[in-house]
Write a protein that holds these residues in place. Structure first.
Motif, short mmCIF file in Angstrom:
data_model
loop_
_atom_site.label_atom_id
_atom_site.label_comp_id
_atom_site.label_asym_id
_atom_site.label_seq_id
_atom_site.Cartn_x
_atom_site.Cartn_y
_atom_site.Cartn_z
N MET A 1 0.83 -1.18 0.00
CA MET A 1 0.00 0.00 0.00
C MET A 1 0.88 1.25 0.00
O MET A 1 1.98 1.25 0.51
CB MET A 1 -0.90 0.04 1.23
N ALA A 2 0.32 2.29 -0.56
CA ALA A 2 1.01 3.57 -0.60
C ALA A 2 -0.04 4.67 -0.44
O ALA A 2 -1.23 4.39 -0.49
CB ALA A 2 1.76 3.73 -1.92
N PHE A 3 0.42 5.88 -0.25
CA PHE A 3 -0.50 7.01 -0.10
C PHE A 3 -0.07 8.14 -1.02
O PHE A 3 1.12 8.42 -1.18
CB PHE A 3 -0.50 7.53 1.35
N ASP A 12 1.35 -0.62 -8.85
CA ASP A 12 1.90 -1.75 -9.61
C ASP A 12 3.43 -1.69 -9.51
O ASP A 12 3.98 -0.88 -8.75
CB ASP A 12 1.41 -1.75 -11.06
N SER A 13 4.11 -2.52 -10.26
CA SER A 13 5.58 -2.58 -10.18
C SER A 13 6.26 -1.28 -10.61
O SER A 13 7.41 -1.05 -10.29
CB SER A 13 6.10 -3.75 -11.01
N ASN A 14 5.55 -0.44 -11.35
CA ASN A 14 6.09 0.85 -11.78
C ASN A 14 5.66 2.01 -10.89
O ASN A 14 5.95 3.16 -11.18
CB ASN A 14 5.68 1.14 -13.23
N GLY A 15 4.87 1.70 -9.85
CA GLY A 15 4.40 2.74 -8.95
C GLY A 15 3.10 3.38 -9.36
O GLY A 15 2.62 4.30 -8.71
N VAL A 16 2.51 2.91 -10.45
CA VAL A 16 1.24 3.46 -10.94
C VAL A 16 0.10 2.80 -10.18
O VAL A 16 0.11 1.59 -9.92
CB VAL A 16 1.10 3.20 -12.46
#
Length: 67
Positions: A1-3, A12-16
């Motif tokens: 998870m990210a914010f 996803d693996s690319n941060g999208v």
């Protein structure tokens, strides 16, 4: 998870963002659901996205609005 700001998302693996915890429904949606709601007339937006009295302001201030 990210914010991003205060909105949680699954990158996803690319941060999208693959999934976003939509502040309108307090549940996970795909970013395309958000984009589709922005491009249609208000009467066609599903009721679950308009349940909160200040839903328009929440949507406008979401960092994923134009993601």
């Amino acid at each position: 998870m990210a914010f991003l700001d205060n909105v949680e998302y699954t990158p996803d693996s690319n941060g999208v963002a693959e999934y976003v915890k939509c502040p309108l429904v307090d549940d996970w949606i795909e970013p395309v659901d958000c984009m589709e709601n922005q491009d249609v007339k208000e009467e066609y937006i599903p009721a679950r996205f308009k349940a909160k009295s200040d839903w328009k302001e929440i949507c406008i201030s979401c960092p994923f609005r134009d993601y």
